[in-house]
Design a protein around this motif. Sequence first.
Motif, PDB file in Angstrom:
ATOM      1  N   GLY A 181       0.747  -1.260   0.123  1.00 43.86           N
ATOM      2  CA  GLY A 181      -0.101   0.246   0.073  1.00 43.86           C
ATOM      3  C   GLY A 181       0.650   1.233  -0.182  1.00 43.86           C
ATOM      4  N   ALA A 182       2.032   1.248   1.024  1.00 43.85           N
ATOM      5  CA  ALA A 182       3.102   2.468   0.866  1.00 43.85           C
ATOM      6  C   ALA A 182       3.331   2.811  -0.345  1.00 43.85           C
ATOM      7  CB  ALA A 182       3.646   2.309   2.115  1.00 43.85           C
ATOM      8  N   ALA A 183       3.850   1.591  -1.011  1.00 39.53           N
ATOM      9  CA  ALA A 183       4.553   1.679  -2.404  1.00 39.53           C
ATOM     10  C   ALA A 183       3.653   2.386  -3.367  1.00 39.53           C
ATOM     11  CB  ALA A 183       5.099   0.266  -2.954  1.00 39.53           C
ATOM     12  N   LEU A 184       2.289   2.055  -3.499  1.00 40.57           N
ATOM     13  CA  LEU A 184       1.288   2.599  -4.209  1.00 40.57           C
ATOM     14  C   LEU A 184       1.089   4.110  -4.001  1.00 40.57           C
ATOM     15  CD1 LEU A 184      -1.104  -0.629  -4.544  1.00 40.57           C
ATOM     16  CD2 LEU A 184       0.544   0.614  -6.281  1.00 40.57           C
ATOM     17  N   GLY A 185       1.254   4.516  -2.709  1.00 39.68           N
ATOM     18  CA  GLY A 185       0.956   6.081  -2.558  1.00 39.68           C
ATOM     19  C   GLY A 185       0.048   6.040  -1.245  1.00 39.68           C
ATOM     20  N   VAL A 186      -0.255   5.088  -0.655  1.00 37.63           N
ATOM     21  CA  VAL A 186      -0.995   5.289   0.725  1.00 37.63           C
ATOM     22  C   VAL A 186      -0.101   5.722   1.689  1.00 37.63           C
ATOM     23  CG1 VAL A 186      -2.467   4.003   2.161  1.00 37.63           C
ATOM     24  CG2 VAL A 186      -2.422   3.134  -0.179  1.00 37.63           C
ATOM     25  N   VAL A 187      -0.721   6.605   2.578  1.00 34.67           N
ATOM     26  CA  VAL A 187       0.075   7.545   3.536  1.00 34.67           C
ATOM     27  C   VAL A 187      -0.230   6.533   4.874  1.00 34.67           C
ATOM     28  CG1 VAL A 187       0.504   9.500   4.859  1.00 34.67           C
ATOM     29  CG2 VAL A 187      -0.001   9.704   2.311  1.00 34.67           C
ATOM     30  N   ASP A 188       0.604   6.293   5.492  1.00 31.45           N
ATOM     31  CA  ASP A 188       0.309   5.514   6.775  1.00 31.45           C
ATOM     32  C   ASP A 188      -0.693   4.437   6.842  1.00 31.45           C
ATOM     33  OD1 ASP A 188       1.128   4.968   9.161  1.00 31.45           O
ATOM     34  OD2 ASP A 188      -0.234   6.606  10.068  1.00 31.45           O
ATOM     35  N   PRO A 189      -0.650   3.575   5.944  1.00 35.13           N
ATOM     36  CA  PRO A 189      -1.429   2.315   5.809  1.00 35.13           C
ATOM     37  C   PRO A 189      -1.580   1.636   7.204  1.00 35.13           C
ATOM     38  CG  PRO A 189       0.572   1.732   4.589  1.00 35.13           C
ATOM     39  CD  PRO A 189       0.582   2.975   4.933  1.00 35.13           C
ATOM     40  N   PRO A 190      -2.614   1.167   7.423  1.00 34.98           N
ATOM     41  CA  PRO A 190      -2.599   0.363   8.822  1.00 34.98           C
ATOM     42  C   PRO A 190      -1.994  -0.958   8.609  1.00 34.98           C
ATOM     43  CG  PRO A 190      -4.720  -0.312   7.204  1.00 34.98           C
ATOM     44  CD  PRO A 190      -3.990   1.033   6.403  1.00 34.98           C
ATOM     45  N   ARG A 191      -1.508  -1.227  10.004  1.00 38.45           N
ATOM     46  CA  ARG A 191      -0.419  -2.158  10.375  1.00 38.45           C
ATOM     47  C   ARG A 191      -1.053  -3.351  11.110  1.00 38.45           C
ATOM     48  NH1 ARG A 191       2.078   2.153   8.326  1.00 38.45           N
ATOM     49  NH2 ARG A 191       4.010   1.792   6.893  1.00 38.45           N
ATOM     50  N   ASP A 192      -2.165  -3.166  11.546  1.00 41.35           N
ATOM     51  CA  ASP A 192      -2.664  -4.070  12.376  1.00 41.35           C
ATOM     52  C   ASP A 192      -4.244  -4.372  12.081  1.00 41.35           C
ATOM     53  OD1 ASP A 192      -3.747  -2.584  14.524  1.00 41.35           O
ATOM     54  OD2 ASP A 192      -1.890  -2.706  15.436  1.00 41.35           O
ATOM     55  N   GLN A 193      -4.794  -5.199  12.953  1.00 45.12           N
ATOM     56  CA  GLN A 193      -6.423  -5.428  12.562  1.00 45.12           C
ATOM     57  C   GLN A 193      -7.244  -4.144  13.170  1.00 45.12           C
ATOM     58  OE1 GLN A 193      -7.959  -9.722  12.806  1.00 45.12           O
ATOM     59  NE2 GLN A 193      -5.932  -9.919  13.938  1.00 45.12           N
ATOM     60  N   ALA A 194      -6.727  -3.743  14.259  1.00 49.78           N
ATOM     61  CA  ALA A 194      -7.397  -2.694  14.744  1.00 49.78           C
ATOM     62  C   ALA A 194      -7.340  -1.441  14.223  1.00 49.78           C
ATOM     63  CB  ALA A 194      -6.854  -2.487  16.381  1.00 49.78           C
ATOM     64  N   GLN A 195      -6.078  -1.098  13.588  1.00 53.92           N
ATOM     65  CA  GLN A 195      -5.790   0.180  12.891  1.00 53.92           C
ATOM     66  C   GLN A 195      -6.574   0.153  11.593  1.00 53.92           C
ATOM     67  OE1 GLN A 195      -1.819   0.775  11.745  1.00 53.92           O
ATOM     68  NE2 GLN A 195      -1.105   1.093  13.995  1.00 53.92           N
ATOM     69  N   LEU A 196      -6.857  -1.061  11.043  1.00 55.75           N
ATOM     70  CA  LEU A 196      -7.542  -1.400   9.773  1.00 55.75           C
ATOM     71  C   LEU A 196      -9.060  -1.180  10.136  1.00 55.75           C
ATOM     72  CD1 LEU A 196      -7.720  -2.393   6.903  1.00 55.75           C
ATOM     73  CD2 LEU A 196      -8.087  -4.955   7.956  1.00 55.75           C
ATOM     74  N   ALA A 197      -9.673  -1.652  11.138  1.00 57.30           N
ATOM     75  CA  ALA A 197     -10.862  -1.410  11.573  1.00 57.30           C
ATOM     76  C   ALA A 197     -11.272   0.275  11.651  1.00 57.30           C
ATOM     77  CB  ALA A 197     -11.167  -2.015  12.805  1.00 57.30           C
ATOM     78  N   ALA A 198     -10.222   0.790  12.475  1.00 57.82           N
ATOM     79  CA  ALA A 198     -10.400   2.138  12.534  1.00 57.82           C
ATOM     80  C   ALA A 198     -10.462   2.902  11.282  1.00 57.82           C
ATOM     81  CB  ALA A 198      -9.243   2.818  13.224  1.00 57.82           C
ATOM     82  N   VAL A 199      -9.682   2.565  10.202  1.00 55.50           N
ATOM     83  CA  VAL A 199      -9.335   3.223   8.942  1.00 55.50           C
ATOM     84  C   VAL A 199     -10.888   3.028   8.303  1.00 55.50           C
ATOM     85  CG1 VAL A 199      -8.634   3.130   6.611  1.00 55.50           C
ATOM     86  CG2 VAL A 199      -7.135   3.023   8.631  1.00 55.50           C
ATOM     87  N   LEU A 200     -11.495   1.902   8.189  1.00 57.18           N
ATOM     88  CA  LEU A 200     -12.661   1.584   7.529  1.00 57.18           C
ATOM     89  C   LEU A 200     -13.891   2.329   8.411  1.00 57.18           C
ATOM     90  CD1 LEU A 200     -12.556  -2.395   7.161  1.00 57.18           C
ATOM     91  CD2 LEU A 200     -12.517  -0.655   5.256  1.00 57.18           C
ATOM     92  N   ASP A 201     -13.825   2.329   9.591  1.00 51.98           N
ATOM     93  CA  ASP A 201     -14.780   3.329  10.372  1.00 51.98           C
ATOM     94  C   ASP A 201     -14.710   4.657   9.845  1.00 51.98           C
ATOM     95  OD1 ASP A 201     -17.031   2.991  12.247  1.00 51.98           O
ATOM     96  OD2 ASP A 201     -15.532   4.304  13.556  1.00 51.98           O
ATOM     97  N   ALA A 202     -13.457   5.237   9.807  1.00 45.63           N
ATOM     98  CA  ALA A 202     -13.307   6.568   9.439  1.00 45.63           C
ATOM     99  C   ALA A 202     -13.816   7.020   8.244  1.00 45.63           C
ATOM    100  CB  ALA A 202     -11.753   7.074   9.613  1.00 45.63           C
ATOM    101  N   TYR A 203     -13.966   6.049   7.255  1.00 52.03           N
ATOM    102  CA  TYR A 203     -14.364   6.320   5.804  1.00 52.03           C
ATOM    103  C   TYR A 203     -15.951   6.441   5.743  1.00 52.03           C
ATOM    104  CZ  TYR A 203      -9.992   6.737   3.212  1.00 52.03           C
ATOM    105  OH  TYR A 203      -8.943   6.900   3.095  1.00 52.03           O
ATOM    106  N   ARG A 204     -16.559   5.502   6.803  1.00 53.30           N
ATOM    107  CA  ARG A 204     -18.217   5.364   6.590  1.00 53.30           C
ATOM    108  C   ARG A 204     -18.923   6.605   6.413  1.00 53.30           C
ATOM    109  NH1 ARG A 204     -20.497   1.233  11.004  1.00 53.30           N
ATOM    110  NH2 ARG A 204     -22.338   2.024   9.794  1.00 53.30           N
ATOM    111  N   PRO A 205     -18.805   7.706   6.800  1.00 54.47           N
ATOM    112  CA  PRO A 205     -19.384   8.825   6.531  1.00 54.47           C
ATOM    113  C   PRO A 205     -19.303   9.484   4.933  1.00 54.47           C
ATOM    114  CG  PRO A 205     -18.415   9.431   8.502  1.00 54.47           C
ATOM    115  CD  PRO A 205     -17.583   8.313   8.028  1.00 54.47           C
TER     116      PRO A 205
END
Length: 293
Positions: A185-209
Amino acid sequence: MVAYPEIPGLGAVRRRLGAELFARVAGPEGPATRARIHDTPGPRWFAPDRPIRTVHGDASMFTGGLSALLLQSLHPLAMAAVAAHSGYRGDPWGRLQRTSGFLAVTTFGTAADAEHAVAQVRRVHTRVSGTTADGEPYRASDPHLLAWVHAAEVDSFLRAHRRYGARPLDGAGYDAYVADTARVGAALGVVDPPRDQAQLAAVLDAYRPELRATPQAREAARFLLLTPPVPWAARPGYAVLTANAVALLPSWARVPLRLPCLPVTEATGVRWAGQGLTRAIRWAMTPPPTGGA
């Protein structure tokens, strides 16, 4: 790799089914590409024991990939870019082959080939831009949009493997999987991609609005689920695949796409059928033992 005992007389059937499935996902150059990816010497981004190899090498990716497309479509900017530039309706198999090729190269290929594949995708992204029907501008190279596509894909692959993987990982293993995907993800241009399941869940939740089902998203869902370019003989198996792809979605993702939620049916018949289909795909795509009929 899972070992399957060979039943006399089924070797040819197994080879034919495996070849047909592989041709669908890898294209006519698939065998040559596979040989180059796996046989070319050199350093890799990921060692053989890394979780990303376990997840991305499993037959559960068929279900996870379809589920990811449905989830990704809920971002109106991502969906607008796909509808206008990907050619998913005119060349759905080509799009699948390009995506599967990218995943294979970055997961299993040499570091040089992985870097080349990433550079190609980034060049394509710089040419993809436009405006939605509501007048919102989009760019495929936008780090915020890339982060959504990445998170939705990783979450879908993880969910599919946890449910249908030959060897599901434990919590630490799936955290490590998310960390592995962060490198891509970082190589493709994602800034600070999630690095564990908790961070991944937080990212998805932040996009819901930001998420909603546009007419383009619902049209894509209908195409993928109801009118795909799949031979009639393969439609029963594809129906099982789509039912399980929908069942993998978070509950909040189904309502905007007008997809049903049948908890009891999904926990029994749908899941059992999905397990059977995944085992069948795994069996077909695992090379028969030497000397098999």
